[in-house]
Write an enzyme that holds these catalytic residues in place. Sequence first.
Site, PDB file in Angstrom:
ATOM      1  N   ASP A  59       0.873  -1.178   0.000  1.00  0.00           N
ATOM      2  CA  ASP A  59       0.000   0.000   0.000  1.00  0.00           C
ATOM      3  C   ASP A  59       0.908   1.224   0.000  1.00  0.00           C
ATOM      4  O   ASP A  59       1.695   1.419   0.927  1.00  0.00           O
ATOM      5  CB  ASP A  59      -0.857  -0.052   1.271  1.00  0.00           C
ATOM      6  N   ILE A  60       0.781   2.053  -1.015  1.00  0.00           N
ATOM      7  CA  ILE A  60       1.719   3.176  -1.190  1.00  0.00           C
ATOM      8  C   ILE A  60       1.613   4.202  -0.052  1.00  0.00           C
ATOM      9  O   ILE A  60       2.570   4.930   0.212  1.00  0.00           O
ATOM     10  CB  ILE A  60       1.525   3.823  -2.585  1.00  0.00           C
ATOM     11  N   ASN A  90      -6.938  12.607 -10.939  1.00  0.00           N
ATOM     12  CA  ASN A  90      -7.699  13.025 -12.122  1.00  0.00           C
ATOM     13  C   ASN A  90      -7.393  14.497 -12.395  1.00  0.00           C
ATOM     14  O   ASN A  90      -6.820  15.192 -11.557  1.00  0.00           O
ATOM     15  CB  ASN A  90      -9.198  12.781 -11.942  1.00  0.00           C
ATOM     16  N   GLY A 124      -9.780   4.372  -5.538  1.00  0.00           N
ATOM     17  CA  GLY A 124      -8.472   3.766  -5.770  1.00  0.00           C
ATOM     18  C   GLY A 124      -7.378   4.359  -4.917  1.00  0.00           C
ATOM     19  O   GLY A 124      -7.591   4.716  -3.755  1.00  0.00           O
ATOM     20  N   VAL A 125      -6.216   4.517  -5.526  1.00  0.00           N
ATOM     21  CA  VAL A 125      -5.057   5.010  -4.772  1.00  0.00           C
ATOM     22  C   VAL A 125      -5.265   6.477  -4.375  1.00  0.00           C
ATOM     23  O   VAL A 125      -4.814   6.912  -3.306  1.00  0.00           O
ATOM     24  CB  VAL A 125      -3.754   4.753  -5.567  1.00  0.00           C
ATOM     25  N   ASP A 126      -5.971   7.227  -5.204  1.00  0.00           N
ATOM     26  CA  ASP A 126      -6.277   8.633  -4.909  1.00  0.00           C
ATOM     27  C   ASP A 126      -7.062   8.735  -3.589  1.00  0.00           C
ATOM     28  O   ASP A 126      -6.711   9.512  -2.678  1.00  0.00           O
ATOM     29  CB  ASP A 126      -7.099   9.198  -6.086  1.00  0.00           C
ATOM     30  N   SER A 170      -3.009   4.733 -14.091  1.00  0.00           N
ATOM     31  CA  SER A 170      -4.010   4.483 -15.156  1.00  0.00           C
ATOM     32  C   SER A 170      -4.506   3.043 -15.276  1.00  0.00           C
ATOM     33  O   SER A 170      -5.373   2.772 -16.106  1.00  0.00           O
ATOM     34  CB  SER A 170      -3.508   4.933 -16.544  1.00  0.00           C
ATOM     35  N   THR A 171      -3.972   2.115 -14.487  1.00  0.00           N
ATOM     36  CA  THR A 171      -4.359   0.710 -14.725  1.00  0.00           C
ATOM     37  C   THR A 171      -5.525   0.233 -13.861  1.00  0.00           C
ATOM     38  O   THR A 171      -5.867  -0.948 -13.891  1.00  0.00           O
ATOM     39  CB  THR A 171      -3.153  -0.245 -14.546  1.00  0.00           C
ATOM     40  N   GLY A 172      -6.124   1.147 -13.088  1.00  0.00           N
ATOM     41  CA  GLY A 172      -7.310   0.789 -12.307  1.00  0.00           C
ATOM     42  C   GLY A 172      -8.544   1.330 -13.003  1.00  0.00           C
ATOM     43  O   GLY A 172      -8.909   0.879 -14.089  1.00  0.00           O
TER      44      GLY A 172
END
Length: 184
Positions: A21-22, A35, A43-45, A128-130
């Site tokens: 987890d970042i 975005n 997501g990560v955001d 971009s991969t989520g």
Amino acid sequence: MVDTTVDITINKAVVSLVRGDITNETLDAIVNAANSRLAGGGGVDGAIHKAGGSLIMEECRKIGGCKTGDAVITTGGNLKAKFVIHAVGPVYRDGKHGEDKLLASAYKRSLEIASARGLRSIAFPSISTGAYGYPVDEASQIALKTIIDFAKANTDIKIVRFVLFSERDMEVYKNTLYKLTTVE
Ligand code: AR6
């Protein structure tokens, strides 16, 4: 053993792949897959704003937005990382709308901003991969190639860490790194 951390040295930088987890990273900066409105999201955001607290969103509001393929920097708020670099990757349509260049640019701009700030270590998620739907295999090639090219030409950033959320992503990134560093 897909979860084993991978480290490779490119010029003066150690590029590593870890699973996790970042928001737990303690490096100078972590990168957010944001975005273009810098409005937060899932997501990560979502995870970064939740863990980092309201100061990050306050700075995002002041900045106002960020073009796709670009990045901006804010405080790390309550995170262990000092800064968050908000990078905006492309929404994947069919691969024929310049998605590859925009994704490469999101990584490159993040590295340039970190370097300009005198930062030495940076962690990336798989941008971009989520929600944005970029196929992970292609995205991993663009991400790792951009980082390897940057490390070959720059000596200021010493640690670039990919923090991959799923076992599958870890496996894909590992295979790509292996291909990129053994074929050359
Ligand atoms: N640490 C590391 N990676 C994570 C974490 C985490 N805590 N959480 C998710 N991931 P996504 P995008 C992975 O959707 O595709 C947001 O709503 C996830 O498994 O976060 O660039 C923004 O506001 C995936 O591999 O970002 C934008 O609107 C990767 O992070 C939009 O989604 C990226 O998935 C951006 O979409």
